[in-house]
Each structure stands twice: as C-alpha cells, then as structure tokens.
Design a protein around this motif. Structure first.
Motif, PDB file in Angstrom:
ATOM      1  N   ALA A 161       0.816  -1.216   0.000  1.00  0.00           N
ATOM      2  CA  ALA A 161       0.000   0.000   0.000  1.00  0.00           C
ATOM      3  C   ALA A 161       0.850   1.266   0.000  1.00  0.00           C
ATOM      4  N   MET A 162       2.143   1.116   0.234  1.00  0.00           N
ATOM      5  CA  MET A 162       3.018   2.286   0.299  1.00  0.00           C
ATOM      6  C   MET A 162       3.424   2.719  -1.104  1.00  0.00           C
ATOM      7  N   PRO A 163       3.771   3.990  -1.272  1.00  0.00           N
ATOM      8  CA  PRO A 163       4.120   4.490  -2.606  1.00  0.00           C
ATOM      9  C   PRO A 163       5.416   3.887  -3.122  1.00  0.00           C
ATOM     10  N   THR A 164       5.531   3.800  -4.431  1.00  0.00           N
ATOM     11  CA  THR A 164       6.740   3.286  -5.057  1.00  0.00           C
ATOM     12  C   THR A 164       7.949   4.108  -4.611  1.00  0.00           C
ATOM     13  N   GLY A 165       8.992   3.412  -4.225  1.00  0.00           N
ATOM     14  CA  GLY A 165      10.208   4.091  -3.810  1.00  0.00           C
ATOM     15  C   GLY A 165      10.336   4.300  -2.318  1.00  0.00           C
ATOM     16  N   HIS A 166       9.253   4.082  -1.560  1.00  0.00           N
ATOM     17  CA  HIS A 166       9.349   4.205  -0.107  1.00  0.00           C
ATOM     18  C   HIS A 166      10.331   3.166   0.430  1.00  0.00           C
ATOM     19  N   ALA A 167      11.038   3.518   1.492  1.00  0.00           N
ATOM     20  CA  ALA A 167      12.071   2.633   2.040  1.00  0.00           C
ATOM     21  C   ALA A 167      11.534   1.241   2.356  1.00  0.00           C
ATOM     22  N   TRP A 168      10.313   1.173   2.902  1.00  0.00           N
ATOM     23  CA  TRP A 168       9.769  -0.137   3.268  1.00  0.00           C
ATOM     24  C   TRP A 168       9.317  -0.918   2.044  1.00  0.00           C
ATOM     25  N   GLN A 169       8.926  -0.230   0.993  1.00  0.00           N
ATOM     26  CA  GLN A 169       8.463  -0.950  -0.191  1.00  0.00           C
ATOM     27  C   GLN A 169       9.620  -1.545  -0.970  1.00  0.00           C
ATOM     28  N   THR A 170      10.779  -0.893  -0.915  1.00  0.00           N
ATOM     29  CA  THR A 170      11.924  -1.343  -1.712  1.00  0.00           C
ATOM     30  C   THR A 170      12.794  -2.352  -0.982  1.00  0.00           C
ATOM     31  N   ASP A 171      12.635  -2.487   0.322  1.00  0.00           N
ATOM     32  CA  ASP A 171      13.521  -3.383   1.082  1.00  0.00           C
ATOM     33  C   ASP A 171      12.705  -4.155   2.112  1.00  0.00           C
ATOM     34  N   ARG A 172      12.195  -5.309   1.718  1.00  0.00           N
ATOM     35  CA  ARG A 172      11.350  -6.121   2.609  1.00  0.00           C
ATOM     36  C   ARG A 172      12.132  -6.614   3.822  1.00  0.00           C
ATOM     37  N   ALA A 173      13.399  -6.996   3.620  1.00  0.00           N
ATOM     38  CA  ALA A 173      14.198  -7.500   4.737  1.00  0.00           C
ATOM     39  C   ALA A 173      14.374  -6.421   5.802  1.00  0.00           C
ATOM     40  N   ALA A 174      14.583  -5.184   5.377  1.00  0.00           N
ATOM     41  CA  ALA A 174      14.746  -4.084   6.326  1.00  0.00           C
ATOM     42  C   ALA A 174      13.450  -3.846   7.095  1.00  0.00           C
ATOM     43  N   LEU A 175      12.314  -3.944   6.405  1.00  0.00           N
ATOM     44  CA  LEU A 175      11.025  -3.791   7.083  1.00  0.00           C
ATOM     45  C   LEU A 175      10.827  -4.887   8.119  1.00  0.00           C
ATOM     46  N   ASP A 176      11.127  -6.121   7.761  1.00  0.00           N
ATOM     47  CA  ASP A 176      10.946  -7.234   8.693  1.00  0.00           C
ATOM     48  C   ASP A 176      11.807  -7.050   9.948  1.00  0.00           C
ATOM     49  N   ARG A 177      13.039  -6.613   9.760  1.00  0.00           N
ATOM     50  CA  ARG A 177      13.925  -6.405  10.917  1.00  0.00           C
ATOM     51  C   ARG A 177      13.425  -5.241  11.774  1.00  0.00           C
ATOM     52  N   ALA A 178      13.037  -4.154  11.134  1.00  0.00           N
ATOM     53  CA  ALA A 178      12.512  -3.017  11.887  1.00  0.00           C
ATOM     54  C   ALA A 178      11.270  -3.413  12.670  1.00  0.00           C
ATOM     55  N   LEU A 179      10.448  -4.265  12.079  1.00  0.00           N
ATOM     56  CA  LEU A 179       9.219  -4.701  12.737  1.00  0.00           C
ATOM     57  C   LEU A 179       9.535  -5.523  13.983  1.00  0.00           C
ATOM     58  N   MET A 180      10.585  -6.313  13.953  1.00  0.00           N
ATOM     59  CA  MET A 180      10.977  -7.082  15.134  1.00  0.00           C
ATOM     60  C   MET A 180      11.360  -6.144  16.283  1.00  0.00           C
ATOM     61  N   PHE A 181      12.100  -5.088  15.976  1.00  0.00           N
ATOM     62  CA  PHE A 181      12.453  -4.116  17.002  1.00  0.00           C
ATOM     63  C   PHE A 181      11.212  -3.418  17.541  1.00  0.00           C
ATOM     64  N   ALA A 182      10.275  -3.097  16.650  1.00  0.00           N
ATOM     65  CA  ALA A 182       9.044  -2.430  17.081  1.00  0.00           C
ATOM     66  C   ALA A 182       8.207  -3.349  17.967  1.00  0.00           C
ATOM     67  N   ARG A 183       8.132  -4.616  17.617  1.00  0.00           N
ATOM     68  CA  ARG A 183       7.381  -5.571  18.440  1.00  0.00           C
ATOM     69  C   ARG A 183       8.022  -5.703  19.825  1.00  0.00           C
ATOM     70  N   LEU A 184       9.350  -5.712  19.859  1.00  0.00           N
ATOM     71  CA  LEU A 184      10.041  -5.758  21.139  1.00  0.00           C
ATOM     72  C   LEU A 184       9.698  -4.519  21.967  1.00  0.00           C
ATOM     73  N   HIS A 185       9.714  -3.357  21.329  1.00  0.00           N
ATOM     74  CA  HIS A 185       9.432  -2.139  22.076  1.00  0.00           C
ATOM     75  C   HIS A 185       8.009  -2.127  22.616  1.00  0.00           C
ATOM     76  N   LEU A 186       7.037  -2.606  21.844  1.00  0.00           N
ATOM     77  CA  LEU A 186       5.663  -2.632  22.350  1.00  0.00           C
ATOM     78  C   LEU A 186       5.555  -3.545  23.569  1.00  0.00           C
ATOM     79  N   ALA A 187       6.257  -4.671  23.543  1.00  0.00           N
ATOM     80  CA  ALA A 187       6.252  -5.563  24.711  1.00  0.00           C
ATOM     81  C   ALA A 187       6.827  -4.844  25.924  1.00  0.00           C
ATOM     82  N   VAL A 188       7.934  -4.147  25.724  1.00  0.00           N
ATOM     83  CA  VAL A 188       8.559  -3.406  26.826  1.00  0.00           C
ATOM     84  C   VAL A 188       7.639  -2.280  27.296  1.00  0.00           C
TER      85      VAL A 188
END
Length: 221
Positions: A161-188
C-alpha cells in the motif's frame, strides 16, 4: 471535529481479509508524504509525542522500575539483561523513517465497517498520536495468536500500500527487521505501563515472554 463512527472493533472479526484492509489503510497513511509534512510543520505538531531515543528508552526504565513488583527472579533478571542493551534498540528505532502514527493501533482501537466490496477503517483513541516510525503501528496491528504466514500476509499488504520508492516498499528485509524491534518495544512498553494495572483477560498477552523471545532473536540476550 468528532464523528460517531459506525462499525465494530477489528478484534471481533476473524477474517484475515478485514485485517488486511486495516493494514492497507495504515500503509497508505504512513506512506502519504503530506501527512508526514503536516505532522512536522503544522501549529499542532508540537503537541505530538516524538519517538526519539529518550522517549523509547523511558519505557524500559519504567519496566525495570516495576519489575520488582510484577515478576519473579527469572523475569527480573531477563528485564535487567535486556535493559543493558536497550540503548541500541532505542537508537535503532529513533533512526527509522518517520511519519504521523496512531501510537496504539491495536485491534480494539480500530473500528471497521464492511460495506459491499469495501471496508471502512476508522481508528479511534488517538491519545498517543506521535511522529515516529510506522512499524510501531504495524507491530500493534499484528499482535495476537496469528501464524507466521498470516502475519506475513498483513505485512505484505501494508508494504504494497506504500508508494513506489518508499524505504519499506523497496527493502522487505529491512522492514521485517525493523518490525521485530518495534514488536520488542511494544512488549517493553506494556511491561512499563503501570506497576499494578493489568488489561482485561480478553486482551491479555505474555509481554515478558514476547520481550524475551524477540530479545533472543535479535541477539540482545
């Protein structure tokens, strides 16, 4: 303005397609550059929370403070060990691309109204609206007893759903890693929410177990 929005809370729907509609709505909001600009430059922008490193770290400080009253010796030990590395988590999240975010995009805070082929998505309870990384909202959306495949479907819908060229749209691995950090922070964040309050049983989660698991996966423990 205030609207009496129709619909029911997202958690009342078991169909993954409806949850994907919420993920799509979220991706569009986070990917809209005009929203990000408004979150930074409008007169009301100073009232928004800012996901800087100090704000992120503060939740871990609270979790450590409350640990003595809420956890056994092994739980307190795990939180203390994670706290020693949490500066890295705070710096990582603070450096991510930022936009206007809801701050608590949990299923209980999202009203949905299916109508024909469309689903209207209406987030409510914006008290923690912030200027921060969109993965914080995405992490809140995918909380719960989903399979890895179901979570991946929601994440893919968000990303597409993100626009072409957005950092998350162009790099799925980076999004997945960032999401793990975000999930950790929500738990904390939940571990540091209150010294005594507990959520209703229907919304209870093992946040300590989630923090330990993600801390291990991220090699912080």
């Amino acid at each position: 303005f205030v609207e009496k929005a129709p619909g029911a809370e997202l958690y009342q729907y078991g169909e993954l397609d409806v949850w994907c509609d919420a993920a799509r709505w979220l991706g569009r909001m986070h990917g809209d550059p005009s929203v990000a600009v408004a979150a930074k430059s409008t007169p009301a922008a100073d009232r928004l929370l800012r996901y800087d490193a100090a704000f992120i770290r503060r939740w871990m400080d609270r979790a450590v403070e409350f640990a003595a009253n809420r956890h056994d010796a092994s739980g307190r030990k795990a939180i203390t060990a994670l706290a020693a590395r949490y500066g890295d988590v705070a710096e990582f999240l603070a450096a991510l691309p930022k936009s206007f975010i809801h701050g608590e995009f949990y299923a209980s805070n999202v009203l949905v109204e299916p109508s024909g082929d469309r689903v209207r998505v209406c987030p409510v309870d914006w008290e923690l609206a912030s200027f921060g990384p969109g993965v914080i909202d995405l992490a809140a959306l995918i909380v719960g007893k989903w399979t890895d495949e179901q979570r991946a479907t929601m994440v893919s819908t968000y990303r597409e759903a993100m626009p072409t060229g957005h950092a998350w749209q162009t790099d799925r691995a980076a999004l997945d890693r960032a999401l793990m950090f975000a999930r950790l922070h929500l738990a904390v964040q939940w571990l540091g929410w209150s010294a005594h309050w507990n959520p209703p049983a229907a919304h209870a989660q093992d946040w300590l177990g989630e923090a330990i698991r993600l801390g291990e996966e991220l090699r912080l423990l």
